[in-house]
Design an enzyme around this catalytic site. Structure first.
Site, short mmCIF file in Angstrom:
data_model
loop_
_atom_site.label_atom_id
_atom_site.label_comp_id
_atom_site.label_asym_id
_atom_site.label_seq_id
_atom_site.Cartn_x
_atom_site.Cartn_y
_atom_site.Cartn_z
NE ARG A 318 10.98 -6.17 3.19
CZ ARG A 318 9.85 -5.47 3.40
NH1 ARG A 318 9.68 -4.32 2.83
NH2 ARG A 318 8.91 -5.96 4.15
CG ASP A 362 6.92 5.88 -1.59
OD1 ASP A 362 8.03 5.31 -1.49
OD2 ASP A 362 5.87 5.39 -1.17
CB ALA A 400 4.41 -7.90 -5.53
CE1 TYR A 402 1.47 0.16 -7.98
CE2 TYR A 402 3.81 0.47 -8.39
CZ TYR A 402 2.65 0.78 -7.67
OH TYR A 402 2.71 1.66 -6.64
CB ALA A 404 3.40 -9.04 -9.14
CG ASP A 459 11.22 3.11 -0.30
OD1 ASP A 459 11.23 3.41 0.91
OD2 ASP A 459 10.35 2.40 -0.81
CD GLU A 460 7.37 6.84 2.70
OE1 GLU A 460 7.66 5.67 3.03
OE2 GLU A 460 6.35 7.41 3.07
#
Lengths: 1110, 205
Positions: A318, A362, A400, A402, A404, A459-460
């Site tokens: 990742r 985000d 994870a 939310y 989770a 992603d941001e």
């Protein structure tokens, strides 16, 4: 001693006869045939154990004896014994005392397998070494062994197996063609199937399993770390052979779901009591496994030779995805990138604009939500992303969602911990394609709404919406969020504030799936209660330091003066703290930080058995780094090799195959010439690695970092070697359709605009776009509209090349060509006007419609075309050509010096000589000053009739007839003649040879030149077959004549040269061919020479040379 | 090690250095091949490298006289090669160490003795590590020093070749395999040392 032992036995027997309760008639006593030796302190004590033995028919030895003892009982072993277990235990099982107790309790002899001493058990279950991921080939022994086994008929193995107390499942032998490979493995495990060696699998196809029979030593049942050596001794080695099969053929296996492909392999061990505990999963490196088992299933024929550990590692990492995503983003949105280039520095202060509004977007738990976006049933369930979901649970949660998180599942914790917190947790694997797709969509939306976008991660992002058309930023944020959700199915949170800092902090509050606006007047209030840790840039260390000063919130931080902060934390950090605690952030949106270093590091799953594995790994690491450098279009000068070395007292890492407790070592090296070449990197890496003087078994991680990066644009001609290849490859690798091909027709405009050209570069067929994407051509210069040229070039390609190209386009090229044909002439003429500066298309009105390009761009492609065209050159009307060149050229030459070649060696001599005098003069003038000399020393008489003399001499030099051998002309003069000839050659390798002559000093020995050629090795020549033959001939002549010169005085040198040539021939087919041509010739020469029979040991060289398919 | 007359010609000087060197080198080769027991040699320093000197007077004299006998011819540049040939009972050569000599006759300036010795020293160094390249010889093998002349020498006292006789060692029919050991080429002397083995393909004769 013997007497004492005897006496002890007698005593024991006597005691036994009195205490033995005689198990009545229930058959044999429990411990019949068992003889234990108790080592060290145990609970219960050795005397108690002796009592049990007495009672239940066992024996108890006071002194260890290999022959009498069957089991060793102990609770703890010192390290030295663990390390040298074999010599300590003589291969006997080393068990915990509970085995005795439990056996007594159960009133039967229990299998001892689960009672093995923990220290040993962990080791024997063993974390597979990295070597397991390499093909057997890597180890010279197992190679032999494998071939042996293959040669063996299967029946033979079968015959052996019963003898060997092995369990063989029927399925394993079910297929006639099933290929089995036996490998002696350093695992106690009775069996292990390795799906990871993709090598053989692929070559044998789908229906054939690869099976590896691991021999373990039943006699010892200990890890045979040195078994690779011992394994030859089959007597010892093959005592326990078991086969297992891939879990794919095990329908009953609960874990064989889709993730099963990833890592679960169960061993079957029916029946045999002594092995009943051997069922466990291989627990391989899930990464390599997943990919490999995928290969098995789809039977894709990809990597045949390569275990691809490094590649797979990064493919499934990742962090690597995030890291390299940046390059992708840069390519996709170059406008933003280049547009903000000026505001590069993060310290760049902007005039604080009160009206400024920054939006921070985000995505919510990106890595999870992307994966489950198409699985509505998972939406509200606790889900975490993790690379592995094996029962061990030592993989780390990467992200994870939310639900989770509500259970306390966080990124970074182990799967087993997460599952204990949240038993329903669903673990999903990464889906990198999807991430890429969503990230692209995400940024597409952002760029649509705002032209000032700063990407932080995939992603941001930050948007500067100060001058946005939509006044209401909250509304704009909602629109963006909605659009993101509609398009990607994933939720995004948005923070809106006056600067980047506040926007980011606002997002904290906005999450999940919300938006938060912090107006300027609320900033102070917001910050008052904000814990300092929430501020970006404050980590554990800084937090601890501040906590010691009783600073916990921003409000408290604000009480400290700027000066005192700067004093304590340094100028920059102090400044940052002061500013941030007040909500001040002067950074402007759009700064995209250039990376200062590029590298790759693997510190997971790194285990080596020997240096060879390590070197191989290093090579792969270098490949990866090289790819990254090339991807970023940079080259570096400083190379740092980092090595994680297991600390001597470190035990097995908690994380499966992790690096554990390590020392970090590093060495670095700076070289004068920036490089991104695998070979160069590898050489440097090896050099650095040697500096460590480290035992490879201790290595737990390695990383190679390249810094002092330079733009590859300013790089050197060495890279152009790839042009032809990349040209063809890129033509084939990107799928195109008609519409994309059309974009080539429009390419003229795009080319004029460098950025756009870049954007569409993947779509371009030939030429400058690819050049620019590789960063070889100065982007500032006007790129020639090759879209026009290309068609012409393609049209005039030799039929074989054309058909190859056409094949790559799956036939579309022909139809496209015919359609374009009408327009072609027009566009060619139109193109000429603008293209003149760098590329001059000439169209002599010849019947066969020869199209000829005089190309001063230092491009291998064109050099090739010249070679192709060599035969037609004569037919080209020189006057027509020169007239056009002269007419069009004139002043434009001087403007475009940067498109001039670096050296004469890149110019086709024959072309040069066909130019009219004035042109030639002008051209030579434009060459860099230091090159002029070479021009003057041009052996071809410039004033002679250009057509005849140059051509004839040129071809003469190239093809160098065999008759000229005796002339020794190549080695006459100082510098020898060949240097000039080679310089003029269109073959890059020969150019390099010539260059090396000067570099290697005055001695001018061929061996030193070859040595250099080896070090700055060029893998690809980009030559046509014709050119290749000529180049080989040149090289052969050089060698032949050199031998004649040297044979009287220096055989050693000749010998050395041939050794070097042989080594080169292993690297490239060019040298291989040259070598094969030279070899017999040399032998014949040396036979004919006046000195009697001076035949070098070429046969030996020849025999060592494994013939390679070209 | 040896007495040296004052000689004016550089060739003479070169030849003397060369002969002295060859004496040491040949002794080292013989030692290396283990024809005699190691006790027949003693360790000495020559040009500051470890060399071996024959202790047995006959062996020492054979080498010494063979080479000093060659001195005048070498000086005149008549000797092309000096070979140490190991052969078996049938007089078939098994391994040959060949010194190929080139003495520049036209050279007439001062010989840099130290330079020459430095170059020659590397031969000895290389030779001492070349054992792995050589072949293992059968037990009952013998050896001799052979020299190749450019032209058949005059057998009279002045040339000093009186002690030399034509060889009865047979020649290989096939061109041999050559393994170079060391080469040097400088003015006025060029020396190449290489090994010859019978070619793999051809028969021994």
């Amino acid at each position: 001693m013997a007497v004492k032992n005897q006496k002890l036995h007698e005593q024991f027997d006597a005691a036994a006869s009195t205490t033995f309760q005689g198990e009545l008639s229930s058959g044999k006593p429990i411990f019949h045939g068992v003889s234990i030796f108790v080592d060290g302190f145990t609970i219960p004590s050795s005397q108690e154990l002796r009592g049990y033995m007495l009672k239940h028919g066992g024996r108890f030895e006071n002194y260890f004896s290999r022959h009498r003892v069957t089991h060793i009982i102990c609770s703890n072993l010192p390290d030295s014994k663990i390390k040298n277990l074999r010599s300590f235990s003589a291969g006997l099982p080393v068990l915990k005392p509970t085995w005795v107790l439990d056996s007594v309790a159960a009133n039967k002899l229990l299998s001892w397998h689960s009672y093995q001493l923990d220290q040993i058990a962990t080791e024997t279950q063993g974390q597979p070494k990295l070597s397991a991921f390499f093909p057997l080939k890597r180890s010279p022994f197992s190679c032999n062994y494998a071939t042996n086994a293959i040669g063996q008929p299967l029946s033979k193995i079968e015959d052996q197996t019963p003898k060997l107390d092995a369990v063989v499942t029927n399925n394993s032998f079910g297929e006639g063609e099933t290929r089995k490979e036996t490998e002696q493995c350093d695992v106690l495990s009775d069996i292990q199937l390795k799906v990871d060696s993709a090598v053989n699998k692929n070559s044998y196809g789908e229906s054939q399993f690869l099976e590896e029979i691991t021999h373990a030593n039943i006699e010892t049942d200990i890890p045979l770390n040195e078994s690779l050596i011992k394994a030859k001794d089959e007597e010892i080695g093959c005592n326990d052979v078991k086969l297992c099969e891939p879990s794919t053929s095990e329908p009953g296996d609960a874990t064989s779901d889709s993730i099963l492909a990833e890592n679960e392999l169960k061993f079957i061990s029916p029946g045999e009591p002594s092995t009943s505990h051997s069922t466990y999963s291989t627990d391989k490196h899930n990464i390599s496994e997943s990919s490999n088992s995928r290969i098995v299933m789809s039977s894709s024929h990809s990597t045949l030779e390569d275990p691809n550990f490094v590649e797979n590692y990064f493919k499934h990492s990742r962090l690597h995805f995030i890291g390299t995503w940046r390059n992708r983003y840069r390519k996709l949105f170059p406008a933003t990138y280049s547009g903000t280039k000026g505001t590069n520095s993060s310290l760049h202060t902007r005039l604080t604009d009160e009206q400024a509004t920054v939006i921070h977007v985000d995505m919510d738990c990106f890595f999870v939500s992307v994966v489950i976006r198409n699985n509505p049933e998972l939406q509200n369930k606790p889900v975490a992303v993790c690379h592995s979901d094996n029962p061990r649970g030592t993989a780390e949660i990467s992200s994870a969602n939310y639900p989770a998180r509500a259970y306390g599942v966080r990124a970074g914790i182990f799967v087993r911990d997460a599952k204990s917190m949240c038993p329903d947790l669903v673990i999903v694997p990464y889906n990198f394609e999807a991430y890429e797709e969503v990230a692209d969509q995400f940024y597409g939306i952002l760029h649509k709404h705002c032209n000032k976008v700063q990407a932080v991660s995939c992603d941001e992002a930050f948007l500067d919406v100060s001058d946005s058309k939509i006044e209401d930023h909250q509304c704009l944020a909602s629109i963006i969020r909605k659009e993101v959700f509609d398009t990607t199915g994933c939720k995004a949170s948005v923070g809106i504030a006056g600067n980047m800092l506040m926007a980011r902090l606002a997002t904290r509050n906005a999450k999940p799936d919300g938006q938060c606006y912090i107006p300027a007047d609320k900033v102070e209030e917001y910050l008052n209660e904000l814990p300092i840790k929430a501020l970006p840039g404050i980590g554990h260390v800084l937090e601890d330091k501040l906590k010691r000063r009783e600073v916990k919130t921003c409000k408290q931080l604000r009480l400290i003066s700027k000066e005192s902060l700067q004093k304590e934390f340094g100028l920059k950090t102090g400044d940052m703290l002061w500013n941030y605690s007040r909500g001040i952030d002067n950074r402007s949106v759009g700064a995209f930080q250039e990376s200062k270093s590029i590298g790759a590091e693997v510190n997971w799953g790194v285990r080596f058995n020997n240096l060879e594995h390590c070197q191989y790994f290093l090579l792969n690491l270098c490949k990866e780094v090289s790819l990254r450098l090339q991807g970023a279009g940079v080259q570096g000068r400083t190379f740092t090799l980092k090595v994680k070395k297991r600390k001597t007292d470190a035990g097995d890492p908690v994380k499966y195959m992790g690096c554990g407790d390590c020392e970090n070592l590093s060495h670095s090296l700076t070289v004068p010439m920036a490089t991104d070449d695998v070979d160069g990197l590898h050489r440097i890496a090896i050099k650095l690695f040697d500096l460590f003087h480290i035992d490879v078994k201790e290595i737990r991680g390695m990383g190679l970092q390249v810094s002092k990066l330079e733009n590859a644009d300013s790089g050197h001609q060495g890279n152009q070697k790839n042009f032809l290849r990349s040209w063809l490859i890129s033509a084939s690798s990107t799928n195109r359709d008609q519409c994309e091909v059309k974009s080539i027709a429009e390419g003229k405009n795009q080319n004029a605009d460098g950025n756009l050209g870049q954007q569409s570069c993947t779509n371009m067929i030939v030429g400058s776009d690819i050049l620019s994407s590789e960063g070889h051509v100065n982007r500032d210069s006007v790129l020639p509209p090759l879209c026009d040229l290309d068609m012409g070039v393609i049209e005039n390609l030799p039929p074989d090349v054309f058909s190859e190209l056409n094949n790559r386009y799956s036939g579309k090229l022909i139809s496209f060509m015919s359609k374009r044909k009408g327009k072609l002439a027009e566009s060619n003429i139109g193109g000429m006007g603008t293209s003149v500066p760098s590329v001059v298309p000439l169209r002599p009105c010849k019947a066969e419609k020869t199209c000829r390009y005089i190309c001063f761009v230092c491009s291998e492609i064109f050099a090739c075309f010249f070679l192709i065209k060599q035969s037609t050159v004569k037919e080209v009307s020189v006057t027509a050509a020169s007239g056009m060149v002269a007419g069009n050229n004139g002043s434009s030459f001087s403007r475009n010096i940067d498109v001039m070649p670096y050296s004469l060696s890149q110019i086709d001599v024959s072309v040069l000589h066909q130019l009219p005098e004035e042109m030639k003069a002008e051209f030579l003038e434009l060459l860099p000053a230091h090159r002029k000399q070479e021009c003057n020393s041009d052996p071809v008489p410039a004033e002679s009739c250009p057509q005849q003399s140059s051509d004839s001499e040129y071809t003469h030099n190239l093809s160098g007839s065999r008759g000229s051998i005796s002339a020794n002309e190549y080695w006459l003069g100082n510098p020898p003649k060949w240097v000039e000839n080679f310089k003029m050659s269109s073959c890059l390798v020969l150019n390099i040879f010539a260059d090396n002559y000067y570099k290697s000093g005055s001695a001018g020995k061929l061996s030193s030149i070859l040595q250099r050629a080896r070090s700055n090795f060029v893998p690809s020549l980009g030559l046509t077959p014709d050119g290749l033959d000529d180049a080989i001939l040149c090289l052969c002549n050089l060698f032949k004549q050199y031998i004649e010169v040297k044979i009287e005085t220096d055989i050693e040198e000749i010998y050395l040269c041939f050794r070097l040539l042989k080594r080169l021939s292993k690297k490239s087919t060019f040298f291989l061919e040259a070598y094969n041509v030279i070899l017999p010739e040399i032998q014949s020469i040396s036979n004919n020479l006046s000195i009697e029979a001076l035949k070098l040991k070429f046969e030996e060289i020849f025999q060592n040379q494994a013939p390679r398919a070209s | 090690m040896y007495k040296r007359k004052n000689q004016s010609s550089p060739q003479g000087e070169t030849a003397r250095i060369l002969v002295e060197f060859m004496e040491v080198a040949i002794t080292s080769i013989v030692f290396l091949k283990g024809v005699y027991s190691p006790g027949a040699f003693e360790r000495r320093r020559y040009m500051n490298v470890v060399a071996h000197k024959a202790r047995h007077p006959q062996l020492r004299d054979y080498i010494h006289h063979s080479l000093t006998g060659l001195l005048p011819s070498i000086e005149k540049g008549l000797v092309e090669r000096v070979a140490v040939v190991f052969f078996n009972k049938e007089n078939i050569p098994l391994e040959r160490f060949v010194f190929k000599l080139t003495v520049n006759q036209a050279y007439d300036s001062e010989v840099e003795k130290t330079d020459l010795e430095f170059s020659l020293k590397s031969f000895l160094t290389k030779l001492s590590v070349s054992e792995s390249l050589t072949k293992v010889l059968p037990k009952d093998c013998r050896w001799q020093i052979m020299s190749y002349f450019h032209s058949l020498p005059q057998f009279n006292a002045s040339t000093g070749v009186e002690s030399w006789i034509p060889t009865d060692i047979q020649q290989w029919q096939q061109p041999p395999l050559i393994t170079p050991i060391k080469s040097m080429s400088s003015e006025p002397l060029g020396v190449q040392l290489y090994m010859e083995h019978p070619s793999l393909s051809g028969s021994q004769l």
